[in-house]
Design an enzyme around this catalytic site. Structure first.
Site, PDB file in Angstrom:
ATOM      1  CB  ALA A 159      -0.955  -0.011   1.195  1.00  0.00           C
ATOM      2  N   GLY A 166       0.394  -8.549  -7.975  1.00  0.00           N
ATOM      3  CA  GLY A 166       1.842  -8.713  -7.881  1.00  0.00           C
ATOM      4  C   GLY A 166       2.350  -9.850  -8.754  1.00  0.00           C
ATOM      5  CG  HIS A 171       0.295  -9.975 -16.285  1.00  0.00           C
ATOM      6  ND1 HIS A 171      -0.122  -9.035 -17.186  1.00  0.00           N
ATOM      7  CD2 HIS A 171       1.152  -9.354 -15.450  1.00  0.00           C
ATOM      8  CE1 HIS A 171       0.463  -7.874 -16.896  1.00  0.00           C
ATOM      9  NE2 HIS A 171       1.246  -8.050 -15.851  1.00  0.00           N
ATOM     10  CG  ASP A 198      -1.864  -7.874 -19.895  1.00  0.00           C
ATOM     11  OD1 ASP A 198      -0.772  -7.310 -20.006  1.00  0.00           O
ATOM     12  OD2 ASP A 198      -2.168  -8.581 -18.913  1.00  0.00           O
ATOM     13  CB  ILE A 217       0.226  -0.182  -8.293  1.00  0.00           C
ATOM     14  CG1 ILE A 217       1.114  -0.515  -9.499  1.00  0.00           C
ATOM     15  CG2 ILE A 217      -1.224  -0.570  -8.585  1.00  0.00           C
ATOM     16  CD1 ILE A 217       1.174  -1.992  -9.853  1.00  0.00           C
ATOM     17  CD  GLN A 268       0.219 -11.082   0.826  1.00  0.00           C
ATOM     18  OE1 GLN A 268      -0.352 -11.030  -0.264  1.00  0.00           O
ATOM     19  NE2 GLN A 268       0.916 -10.079   1.304  1.00  0.00           N
ATOM     20  NE  ARG A 303      13.945 -11.555 -13.837  1.00  0.00           N
ATOM     21  CZ  ARG A 303      13.624 -12.443 -14.780  1.00  0.00           C
ATOM     22  NH1 ARG A 303      12.415 -12.473 -15.255  1.00  0.00           N
ATOM     23  NH2 ARG A 303      14.523 -13.265 -15.223  1.00  0.00           N
TER      24      ARG A 303
END
Length: 337
Positions: A16, A134, A191, A163, A20, A116, A96
């Site tokens: 958070a 993520g 993705h 996308d 993004i 999670q 990465r």
């Protein structure tokens, strides 16, 4: 005017304090996603070193003076973050780093999403809708779902709407129409750069007349070549230009995805979402999170069946499935660790 008696929903955003989320939180708190009369409690989870930054984000959300926002809860603890959730948007992941093997990246993320998933299982409502953003999003989503056995697999999805929006916009710009004049593009698979943006079933409203995308574009070699690679490589192109990843467009796609889950897709339209593949009619292997065309009604998605798949499409759909099988098998080998 906000209905006073509407119960607030609890919405979690992880990562958070990141880029993004900074583009996303305002839209959620303003009512763009869950409705203009739905009060919200925002739960913001991040890692301990990010808590000072998170405090700044909380101050800003307070300073927006948004009537729907009933409470903002910053935390680094899963038992606080995942409690009684109606929706979870899992943005935070291990990015990465330069020189990092994909395998190492997977290993780090399996650990995060196993934790999670287990927290969702233990603390969240069983009706919670979970969106994984993520990366590697599909496989992270699969690991989270597997780690939350008491929550239906159908409640998990990963983001391929960015996308989808990219594909829609590329076609619209090429034809010279607004992007909402293009519908039913499809993102198949992962993705990643193996995803397959498919316009064989897309329609373009070209100045009042609805035509097939191939007829509207009138350039088959572009649609089968540069169009596909542009959508596949778009994230990298944004990073190259901006020196940062695509945060504004990702946040917009997250809003689109969650709003469609909450309110459904328009009649006769489908959108792309990474969902559980088991039992699909397109020959995609079971037990993957794979992006399909879906229609959504009553907060329930259904894969659009019966679309004709030509040999060109089949080859590309199989290639991205093979990558996902490989990712899944590597990730599951880390699960026991």
């Amino acid at each position: 005017y906000v209905r006073d008696h509407a119960e607030p929903i609890r919405v979690l955003v992880t990562g958070a304090a990141g880029q993004i989320a900074y583009s996303l939180l305002y839209s959620i708190a303003k009512g763009d996603v869950f409705g203009k009369d739905q009060p919200i409690i925002l739960v913001l989870l991040d890692i301990p070193p990010m808590l000072p930054v998170l405090d700044g984000v909380v101050m800003e959300l307070q300073d927006c003076a948004l009537p729907l926002l009933r409470d903002v809860i910053p935390t680094d603890k899963v038992e606080v973050g995942f409690k009684d959730l109606d929706a979870a948007i899992l943005v935070g992941s291990m990015p990465r780093k330069e020189g990092m093997e994909r395998k190492d990246l997977l290993k780090a993320n399996v650990a995060i999403f196993k934790t999670q998933g287990a927290a969702l299982d233990k603390y969240a409502k069983k009706t919670v809708k979970v969106l994984v953003v993520g990366n590697p999003a599909n496989t992270n989503c699969l690991i989270a779902a597997k780690s939350a056995p008491s929550i239906p697999k159908e409640n998990f999805s990963c983001l391929t709407r960015l996308d989808h929006n990219r594909a829609r916009s590329q076609v619209a710009m090429r034809v010279g129409v607004p992007s909402d004049s293009v519908k039913n593009v499809i993102i198949w698979g992962n993705h990643s750069s193996t995803q397959y943006p498919d316009v064989h079933h897309a329609k373009v409203n070209n100045h009042g007349k609805e035509v097939a995308a191939f007829d509207a574009v009138k350039d088959d070699s572009w649609l089968k070549g540069d169009f596909i690679s542009t959508v596949q490589q778009r994230g990298a192109a944004v990073i190259k230009a901006r020196k940062l990843s695509s945060a504004m467009s990702a946040a917009k796609a997250i809003c689109d995805h969650m709003r469609d889950i909450w309110f459904g897709t328009p009649e006769g339209e489908f959108v792309s979402m990474g969902v559980y593949s088991s039992g699909n009619s397109y020959g995609v292997p079971d037990d993957l999170i794979y992006s399909f065309p879906v229609m959504i009604k009553n907060k329930t998605w259904k894969v659009v069946d019966g679309l004709e798949i030509n040999d060109f499409s089949r080859g590309k759909m199989d290639a991205t499935a093979a990558e996902l099988v490989d990712e899944r098998d590597t990730a599951i080998s880390f699960l026991g660790v």
